[in-house]
Design a protein around this motif. Structure first.
Motif, PDB file in Angstrom:
ATOM      1  N   TYR A 432      19.100 -14.325  -2.933  1.00 24.88           N
ATOM      2  CA  TYR A 432      17.831 -14.551  -3.616  1.00 24.88           C
ATOM      3  C   TYR A 432      17.363 -15.963  -3.303  1.00 24.88           C
ATOM      4  CZ  TYR A 432      18.776 -10.376  -6.360  1.00 24.88           C
ATOM      5  OH  TYR A 432      19.025  -9.089  -6.747  1.00 24.88           O
ATOM      6  N   PHE A 433      16.070 -16.128  -3.149  1.00 28.12           N
ATOM      7  CA  PHE A 433      15.520 -17.440  -2.832  1.00 28.12           C
ATOM      8  C   PHE A 433      14.888 -18.068  -4.061  1.00 28.12           C
ATOM      9  CE2 PHE A 433      16.113 -17.257   1.610  1.00 28.12           C
ATOM     10  CZ  PHE A 433      15.909 -15.954   2.003  1.00 28.12           C
ATOM     11  N   ALA A 434      14.973 -19.382  -4.124  1.00 21.87           N
ATOM     12  CA  ALA A 434      14.216 -20.135  -5.147  1.00 21.87           C
ATOM     13  C   ALA A 434      13.948 -21.488  -4.505  1.00 21.87           C
ATOM     14  CB  ALA A 434      15.026 -20.281  -6.418  1.00 21.87           C
ATOM     15  N   THR A 435      13.063 -21.482  -3.530  1.00 20.67           N
ATOM     16  CA  THR A 435      12.889 -22.703  -2.743  1.00 20.67           C
ATOM     17  C   THR A 435      11.506 -22.721  -2.105  1.00 20.67           C
ATOM     18  OG1 THR A 435      13.787 -23.914  -0.871  1.00 20.67           O
ATOM     19  CG2 THR A 435      13.980 -21.551  -0.795  1.00 20.67           C
ATOM     20  N   GLY A 436      11.234 -23.758  -1.358  1.00 16.54           N
ATOM     21  CA  GLY A 436       9.988 -23.824  -0.585  1.00 16.54           C
ATOM     22  C   GLY A 436       8.762 -24.197  -1.379  1.00 16.54           C
ATOM     23  N   PHE A 437       8.911 -24.947  -2.479  1.00 25.78           N
ATOM     24  CA  PHE A 437       7.752 -25.180  -3.332  1.00 25.78           C
ATOM     25  C   PHE A 437       6.877 -26.336  -2.898  1.00 25.78           C
ATOM     26  CE2 PHE A 437       7.814 -22.088  -6.579  1.00 25.78           C
ATOM     27  CZ  PHE A 437       9.107 -21.606  -6.556  1.00 25.78           C
ATOM     28  N   SER A 438       7.227 -26.972  -1.807  1.00 24.33           N
ATOM     29  CA  SER A 438       6.334 -27.956  -1.173  1.00 24.33           C
ATOM     30  C   SER A 438       5.766 -28.974  -2.137  1.00 24.33           C
ATOM     31  CB  SER A 438       5.153 -27.269  -0.477  1.00 24.33           C
ATOM     32  OG  SER A 438       5.550 -26.109   0.162  1.00 24.33           O
ATOM     33  N   GLY A 439       6.632 -29.610  -2.901  1.00 21.65           N
ATOM     34  CA  GLY A 439       6.149 -30.724  -3.704  1.00 21.65           C
ATOM     35  C   GLY A 439       5.860 -30.385  -5.153  1.00 21.65           C
ATOM     36  N   HIS A 440       5.807 -29.111  -5.534  1.00 16.80           N
ATOM     37  CA  HIS A 440       5.671 -28.837  -6.959  1.00 16.80           C
ATOM     38  C   HIS A 440       6.827 -27.993  -7.492  1.00 16.80           C
ATOM     39  CE1 HIS A 440       2.823 -26.194  -4.733  1.00 16.80           C
ATOM     40  NE2 HIS A 440       3.356 -25.235  -5.432  1.00 16.80           N
ATOM     41  N   GLY A 441       8.012 -28.171  -6.868  1.00 14.89           N
ATOM     42  CA  GLY A 441       9.181 -27.456  -7.354  1.00 14.89           C
ATOM     43  C   GLY A 441       9.610 -27.929  -8.724  1.00 14.89           C
ATOM     44  N   LEU A 442       9.550 -29.241  -8.958  1.00 14.96           N
ATOM     45  CA  LEU A 442      10.016 -29.783 -10.227  1.00 14.96           C
ATOM     46  C   LEU A 442       9.207 -29.231 -11.382  1.00 14.96           C
ATOM     47  CD1 LEU A 442      11.731 -31.859 -11.785  1.00 14.96           C
ATOM     48  CD2 LEU A 442       9.906 -33.477 -11.381  1.00 14.96           C
ATOM     49  N   GLN A 443       7.886 -29.186 -11.230  1.00 10.67           N
ATOM     50  CA  GLN A 443       7.076 -28.777 -12.370  1.00 10.67           C
ATOM     51  C   GLN A 443       7.131 -27.276 -12.579  1.00 10.67           C
ATOM     52  OE1 GLN A 443       2.709 -28.855 -11.604  1.00 10.67           O
ATOM     53  NE2 GLN A 443       3.339 -30.243  -9.991  1.00 10.67           N
ATOM     54  N   GLN A 444       7.585 -26.499 -11.608  1.00  9.45           N
ATOM     55  CA  GLN A 444       7.643 -25.059 -11.791  1.00  9.45           C
ATOM     56  C   GLN A 444       9.063 -24.566 -11.983  1.00  9.45           C
ATOM     57  OE1 GLN A 444       5.337 -23.694  -8.451  1.00  9.45           O
ATOM     58  NE2 GLN A 444       3.483 -23.879  -9.678  1.00  9.45           N
ATOM     59  N   ALA A 445      10.023 -25.486 -11.983  1.00  7.28           N
ATOM     60  CA  ALA A 445      11.427 -25.075 -12.048  1.00  7.28           C
ATOM     61  C   ALA A 445      11.773 -24.204 -13.247  1.00  7.28           C
ATOM     62  CB  ALA A 445      12.330 -26.309 -11.992  1.00  7.28           C
ATOM     63  N   PRO A 446      11.382 -24.543 -14.472  1.00  7.02           N
ATOM     64  CA  PRO A 446      11.783 -23.654 -15.571  1.00  7.02           C
ATOM     65  C   PRO A 446      11.258 -22.233 -15.400  1.00  7.02           C
ATOM     66  CG  PRO A 446      11.008 -25.744 -16.440  1.00  7.02           C
ATOM     67  CD  PRO A 446      10.680 -25.734 -14.988  1.00  7.02           C
ATOM     68  N   GLY A 447       9.993 -22.102 -15.006  1.00  8.02           N
ATOM     69  CA  GLY A 447       9.420 -20.769 -14.847  1.00  8.02           C
ATOM     70  C   GLY A 447      10.074 -19.993 -13.720  1.00  8.02           C
ATOM     71  N   VAL A 448      10.313 -20.674 -12.602  1.00 11.13           N
ATOM     72  CA  VAL A 448      10.914 -19.999 -11.448  1.00 11.13           C
ATOM     73  C   VAL A 448      12.349 -19.607 -11.761  1.00 11.13           C
ATOM     74  CG1 VAL A 448      11.697 -20.380  -9.093  1.00 11.13           C
ATOM     75  CG2 VAL A 448       9.437 -21.093  -9.760  1.00 11.13           C
ATOM     76  N   GLY A 449      13.079 -20.497 -12.450  1.00 11.75           N
ATOM     77  CA  GLY A 449      14.456 -20.171 -12.828  1.00 11.75           C
ATOM     78  C   GLY A 449      14.506 -18.906 -13.655  1.00 11.75           C
ATOM     79  N   ARG A 450      13.578 -18.810 -14.601  1.00 13.49           N
ATOM     80  CA  ARG A 450      13.561 -17.611 -15.444  1.00 13.49           C
ATOM     81  C   ARG A 450      13.220 -16.382 -14.621  1.00 13.49           C
ATOM     82  NH1 ARG A 450       9.482 -16.980 -20.412  1.00 13.49           N
ATOM     83  NH2 ARG A 450       8.071 -17.191 -18.678  1.00 13.49           N
ATOM     84  N   ALA A 451      12.272 -16.524 -13.688  1.00 12.71           N
ATOM     85  CA  ALA A 451      11.874 -15.368 -12.880  1.00 12.71           C
ATOM     86  C   ALA A 451      13.039 -14.877 -12.025  1.00 12.71           C
ATOM     87  CB  ALA A 451      10.681 -15.745 -11.990  1.00 12.71           C
ATOM     88  N   VAL A 452      13.771 -15.807 -11.397  1.00  7.92           N
ATOM     89  CA  VAL A 452      14.899 -15.397 -10.549  1.00  7.92           C
ATOM     90  C   VAL A 452      15.992 -14.770 -11.402  1.00  7.92           C
ATOM     91  CG1 VAL A 452      16.689 -16.239  -9.002  1.00  7.92           C
ATOM     92  CG2 VAL A 452      14.391 -17.111  -8.798  1.00  7.92           C
ATOM     93  N   ALA A 453      16.231 -15.333 -12.591  1.00 11.04           N
ATOM     94  CA  ALA A 453      17.263 -14.759 -13.467  1.00 11.04           C
ATOM     95  C   ALA A 453      16.866 -13.345 -13.880  1.00 11.04           C
ATOM     96  CB  ALA A 453      17.457 -15.640 -14.691  1.00 11.04           C
ATOM     97  N   GLU A 454      15.580 -13.143 -14.170  1.00 11.81           N
ATOM     98  CA  GLU A 454      15.133 -11.786 -14.513  1.00 11.81           C
ATOM     99  C   GLU A 454      15.324 -10.837 -13.348  1.00 11.81           C
ATOM    100  OE1 GLU A 454      11.146 -12.440 -15.579  1.00 11.81           O
ATOM    101  OE2 GLU A 454      11.617 -13.077 -17.610  1.00 11.81           O
TER     102      GLU A 454
END
Lengths: 486, 257
Positions: A432-454
């Motif tokens: 599973y990928f959770a990468t490639g956010f090109s500079g806005h990974g930090l601000q989207q990390a909580p949401g993306v973490g939840r999406a990948v966990a789901e």
């Protein structure tokens, strides 16, 4: 006679006698021997790690359900949500493998730390809104018993994006989408801008969008440490090592149109220790690629992209490290306490830092000016030639400033469409990928973490639908362009 | 100050051993000497038993849930009695005081009971709110922001009001003239920066904010940010060190030829 036999400095009185000295002449290191025997006996007793032969505490465990490659904010966020959303306490064993525990090159610690909702894609806006509410309630999400609460040092000053004549229409439609999703953004004309922020020079600005709530900047290191602490208290294991190999098995299957497809499954992850040849094969069920700027290497290890170009097997992960500079300067007559993070029409941005008239900012270079990402050396001429003129034009007070320091960090830049890659790979079924956010990974990390966990636990996205961010878009050529990249 | 920040600077105070600590959490920063408190039995047992840790975790979550319950948004009341009635009820329930225009202050007594007669005049806008020592947090501000003609707001010693809450006050910009944040333990200079929306503010009280790192400098910057406002509470010379005593020079005497 006893005193003669006693080794120098060991006897502390007439009556101290060491065992064995009665026979005289022994120069055994009896003290050392006794303590070693005590250690061995203690290690046999219950409650201690029984490792009579060699110490393997630095190695990762031999089995783990989920292995997360990369211990930055995205990897830790996935670990946190996996533990939060698991159906039963202790159901999932998670291992986070991080190559560098000092995080010296990790994008998280070197980030400017901004969070804003002013994007053009609804998914990005929703992710940022959720992240803002996560940060706001961080002491409820990441509360650990007996640990002090986290102070994120959040500045709710907002983002101010400036648009020239030709971008004004796009900005208006973006703001409409943002308002629909629930972000509080206001549009300002040049007159209103001058009224509110008298230090701005509105030449060339046709429209500005100003985030009123849930936008600003914070301390990314604090978020990282908070996540780490909480995740450790939930039982996630950490390991310092580098992933060098995936052992996988392939299976040939036929699609409904009778086309042959080779599906791969990763069985083992080889984690190599730092500065040694020692490695540990970790048997795992799921691998999460959250390696940031180095995700492409991890993907290549799993065999993603090995095939004729133009096919699904031949589609590589288009994430590469891009170096970005941040400069810190001091300007005594600069903008006041109410300054938001201002992003100019030219792409240059700046924000205040602290109470003492210090500012930090930078600019994304154009494709031709891209610096070499081999190291994190700072190019000070870039500030002189490419950043300062734009800043001085926009804020006349910045004509006199003094650069105090600078640093460089990597963007995990998605060369395809500058948006993140989330979700499973179609062929390597358990990566599973959770990468490639090109500079806005930090601000989207909580949401993306939840999406990948789901996705991992339930098989689909439940709260925020990130299906446009799946890997398959690289093969199908469906770009989801994000226009507001700073 | 140059990043990357290599160490975690935790400004907020340590958790109190007792579970009631969620309210004490917002208390003043304890000096270093108080950090070595006697550990309670529960704290001691937490290090040895997962069950005790889970119990303490549950008690902590329950404390947080209580604060959330107090800060529910009264949408049904708003439909029935209008925004002013709902907002006033919320404040009075929390233990604060409300003043409708041309009426007297309505305060709950020490048992928490208050007169219900304000339901009769809930079309009258609320002029002033005194929410000192209340448990208002970010969600509770929903009810407060409905009071569109609020002129004076006092949030003294509210332990759950932090920088995020201050960033939410901008809808009151047209009417708010007086704001008091004295003694709020979680408000820092970063939250004060977003008060610049409140251009009609005439009096701002920022005394005794323990989370502000440099009160004197913050006072100056806030005064610059809000030129029409009287900022009260901090002496700008606070924190300045006096230089070494100098012999008074007689500058008027002519230089000897």
């Amino acid at each position: 006679m006893i005193r003669r036999v006693l080794p120098h400095g060991m006897g502390r009185g007439l009556l101290t006698r060491r065992p064995g000295t009665r026979r005289g002449g022994f120069s055994l290191d009896w003290d050392g021997k006794v303590s070693e025997i005590k250690k061995k006996i203690k290690s046999i007793l219950p409650g201690r790690s029984c490792d009579l032969l060699q110490d393997t505490s630095h190695l990762p465990p031999e089995h783990s359900d989920v292995v997360i490659v990369g211990g930055g904010v995205l990897g830790l966020s996935v670990a946190y949500w996996l533990k939060k959303l698991e159906s039963r306490r202790g159901a999932i064993r998670v291992l986070v493998v991080e190559r560098d525990h000092t995080y010296s090159q990790a994008s998280t610690g070197l980030s400017v730390g901004g969070i804003c909702q002013q994007f053009s894609l609804p998914e990005n806006i929703q992710l940022s809104l959720f992240s803002a509410s996560f940060l706001r309630n961080i002491n409820e999400y990441l509360a650990v018993v007996d640990a002090p609460p986290l102070d994120l040092r959040f500045n709710p000053s907002g983002y101010l994006l400036l648009a020239s004549e030709k971008d004004a229409a796009a900005m208006e439609s973006n703001v409409k989408v943002q308002r629909q999703e629930g972000a509080k953004v206001s549009l300002m004309s040049p007159d209103q801008l001058r009224n509110k922020f008298p230090w701005i020079n509105t030449e060339g600005v046709a429209l500005a969008s100003y985030g009123m709530e849930d936008e600003g900047w914070f301390d990314p290191w604090c978020l990282l440490q908070g996540l780490r602490r909480k995740v450790q208290s939930l039982g996630v294991l950490f390991c310092q090592g580098e992933v060098t190999r995936f052992v996988s098995s392939s299976q040939r299957m036929l699609t409904t149109d009778d086309k042959a497809v080779v599906l791969k499954r990763i069985h083992e992850v080889h984690v190599k220790m730092d500065r040694s040849l020692e490695y540990q094969p970790v048997e795992c069920a799921i691998v999460i690629n959250a390696a940031g700027a180095w995700s492409a290497q991890i993907a290549a290890l799993a065999g993603i992209g090995e095939g004729p170009p133009g096919t699904l097997q031949g589609t590589k992960l288009p994430v590469e490290p891009r170096k970005r500079y941040v400069y810190v300067w001091h300007c005594p007559q600069g903008p006041g306490l109410e300054t938001p993070l201002v992003a100019d029409t030219s792409g240059a941005y700046f924000r205040r830092e602290g109470l003492g008239s210090n500012y930090l900012g930078g600019r994304s270079p154009t494709e031709q000016e891209e610096p070499d990402p081999a190291n994190l050396e700072v190019d000070h001429d870039f500030f002189q030639d490419k950043v300062w003129p734009h800043l001085a034009l926009r804020v006349p007070a910045f004509e006199t400033l003094k650069v105090q320091s600078a640093w460089a960090g990597y963007y995990d830049y998605n060369t395809f469409d500058q948006n993140g890659v989330v979700g499973p790979h179609p062929l390597v079924v358990n990566m599973y990928f959770a990468t490639g956010f090109s500079g806005h990974g930090l601000q989207q990390a909580p949401g993306v973490g939840r999406a990948v966990a789901e996705m991992v636990l339930k098989g689909r996205f439940q709260t925020i639908d990130l299906s446009p961010f799946l890997f398959t878009r690289f093969y199908l050529g469906e770009k989801i362009q994000e226009n507001n990249i700073i | 100050m140059a990043a990357p920040w290599a160490s975690l600077r935790l400004v907020a105070p340590m958790w109190n051993g007792r579970i009631r600590g969620i309210h004490r959490l917002g208390g003043a920063v304890a000096p270093e000497g108080n950090q070595k408190k006697k550990r309670t039995i529960l704290q001691f047992l937490t290090n040895y038993f997962y069950d005790v840790e889970a119990l303490r975790d549950y008690l902590l979550q329950r404390e947080m849930y209580k604060v959330h319950e107090k800060n529910r948004s009264y949408t049904w009341l708003e439909k029935q009695h209008g925004p002013y009635g709902a907002g006033a009820f919320f404040i009075l329930k929390q233990g604060g005081a409300v003043k409708f225009r041309d009426k007297e202050w309505i305060r709950p007594d020490k048992y928490g009971h208050f007169s219900q007669e304000f339901w009769n005049f809930c079309e009258v806008p609320v002029e002033a709110v005194d929410a000192s020592d209340c448990d208002i947090n970010y969600e509770g501000l929903d009810n407060l922001l409905r009071l569109k003609e609020l002129q004076s707001l006092s949030l003294q010693r509210c332990s759950h009001v932090d920088d995020w809450c201050l960033s939410r006050l901008y809808p009151l910009a047209d009417s708010l003239q007086e704001l008091s944040l004295a003694g709020c333990p979680r408000v820092s200079e970063r939250g004060l920066a977003c008060l610049h929306h409140l251009q009609n503010l005439r009096r701002l009280d920022i005394s005794d904010l323990p989370a502000v790192s440099n009160p004197g400098l913050t006072q100056i910057l806030v005064e610059e940010m809000l030129p029409n406002c009287e900022v009260v509470g901090v002496d700008w010379a606070e924190g300045l060190k006096s230089g070494p005593e100098e012999q008074p020079q007689d500058t008027a005497s002519p230089v000897p030829a």
